[in-house]
Design a protein around this motif. Structure first.
Motif, short mmCIF file in Angstrom:
data_model
loop_
_atom_site.label_atom_id
_atom_site.label_comp_id
_atom_site.label_asym_id
_atom_site.label_seq_id
_atom_site.Cartn_x
_atom_site.Cartn_y
_atom_site.Cartn_z
N UNK A 27 0.86 -1.18 -0.35
CA UNK A 27 0.44 0.11 0.33
C UNK A 27 1.01 1.50 -0.26
N UNK A 28 2.12 0.92 0.78
CA UNK A 28 2.67 2.40 0.84
C UNK A 28 3.23 2.51 -1.52
N UNK A 29 3.59 1.61 -2.06
CA UNK A 29 3.50 2.41 -3.24
C UNK A 29 2.19 2.34 -3.88
N UNK A 30 1.76 2.09 -3.68
CA UNK A 30 0.19 2.52 -4.41
C UNK A 30 -0.17 4.02 -3.97
N UNK A 31 -0.14 3.99 -2.41
CA UNK A 31 -0.26 5.02 -1.48
C UNK A 31 0.91 6.51 -2.46
N UNK A 32 1.90 5.86 -3.16
CA UNK A 32 2.63 6.92 -3.52
C UNK A 32 2.49 7.05 -5.16
N UNK A 33 1.93 6.02 -5.74
CA UNK A 33 2.15 6.07 -7.38
C UNK A 33 0.12 6.84 -7.45
N UNK A 34 -0.82 7.13 -6.53
CA UNK A 34 -1.53 7.76 -6.90
C UNK A 34 -1.23 9.53 -5.92
N UNK A 35 -0.62 9.09 -5.09
CA UNK A 35 -0.07 10.94 -5.14
C UNK A 35 0.43 11.76 -6.09
N UNK A 36 0.92 11.07 -6.94
CA UNK A 36 1.48 11.78 -8.55
C UNK A 36 0.72 12.25 -9.36
N UNK A 37 -0.06 10.91 -9.51
CA UNK A 37 -1.32 10.62 -10.26
C UNK A 37 -2.84 12.03 -9.79
N UNK A 70 -4.74 -0.34 10.48
CA UNK A 70 -3.61 -0.02 11.26
C UNK A 70 -2.82 0.22 10.25
N UNK A 71 -2.05 -0.57 9.77
CA UNK A 71 -0.93 -1.05 8.98
C UNK A 71 -1.32 -0.67 7.35
N UNK A 72 -2.33 -0.94 7.05
CA UNK A 72 -2.84 -0.98 5.95
C UNK A 72 -2.54 1.30 5.34
N UNK A 73 -3.79 1.55 6.00
CA UNK A 73 -3.95 2.86 6.36
C UNK A 73 -2.55 3.56 6.65
N UNK A 74 -2.10 3.34 7.38
CA UNK A 74 -0.08 3.40 7.52
C UNK A 74 0.42 3.57 6.95
N UNK A 75 0.48 3.25 5.93
CA UNK A 75 1.12 2.40 4.63
C UNK A 75 1.43 2.98 3.63
N UNK A 76 -0.70 3.11 3.18
CA UNK A 76 -1.13 3.77 2.31
C UNK A 76 -0.72 5.12 2.26
N UNK A 77 -0.21 6.42 3.71
CA UNK A 77 -0.12 7.37 3.91
C UNK A 77 1.25 7.69 4.13
N UNK A 78 1.70 6.52 4.03
CA UNK A 78 3.58 6.80 3.85
C UNK A 78 3.69 7.76 2.74
#
Length: 185
Positions: A64-74, A158-166
């Motif tokens: 989810x960290x990578x997914x959040x990263x890619x989403x922020x770029x788009x 919590x793990x999922x949310x924190x990873x996505x937000x990070x």
């Protein structure tokens, strides 16, 4: 090329827009500097494990960290981030619900086999079936715990949310680095 264009002379070569390769290379260099362990080519979770039980844990282990990263770029918007977190939780809840249904159906089949094999005096087989029944009941209990975690924003969720937000925050930082900080004016 369509037949209409072929017959009526509309076969002129179209000009294609060429993306700015140097800008993309700069963004990739910044990505690597900000997060050297980042692998942009990692596959996204497709949700198609063999069993519904395994699909839950595949979703939990997803990057989810990578997914959040890619989403922020788009789409660098906090509302978008929060909506995606809600979607991730709903997807996990849907997988749990699907697994619960499958396991409960399986338990009904096991109960039928236990009763019919008990009548046939197949004691060893009945013991094995009862063991499988206990495994399924343990899995249902584990899924209930995960479901409570998701609804209470504790544990696994919590793990999922924190990873996505990070990841989302790293993506926002990368955008700032590429667009503002590293720009020469």
């Amino acid at each position: 090329m369509g037949i209409w264009n072929y017959l009526f002379g509309g076969n002129k070569p179209e000009e294609k827009a060429v993306p700015d390769v140097s800008l993309q290379e700069e963004a990739n260099r910044i990505d690597q500097r900000l997060n050297p362990n980042l692998d942009v080519r990692k596959p996204h979770f497709d949700g198609r494990s063999e069993s519904t039980w395994q699909r839950i844990f595949d979703r939990i282990r997803h990057d989810y960290e990578m997914e959040g990263y890619q989403d922020a770029l788009t789409t660098a918007d906090n509302k978008y981030r929060d909506d995606n977190i809600s979607i991730i939780k709903l997807d996990l809840q849907a997988d749990i619900h699907e697994a619960e249904i499958a396991i409960k159906e399986y338990l009904k089949e096991i109960d039928f086999h236990i009763n019919s094999r008990r009548k046939a005096d197949l004691h060893d087989l009945v013991e094995e079936l009862e063991s499988r029944r206990e495994i399924c009941l343990d899995r249902l209990k584990t899924m209930e715990e995960i479901k409570l975690d998701v609804s209470n924003d504790t544990g696994t969720s919590t793990r999922i949310v924190l990873a996505y937000k990070r990841g989302f925050n790293k993506g926002l930082a990368a955008l700032s680095m590429a667009n503002i900080i590293n720009r020469n004016i």
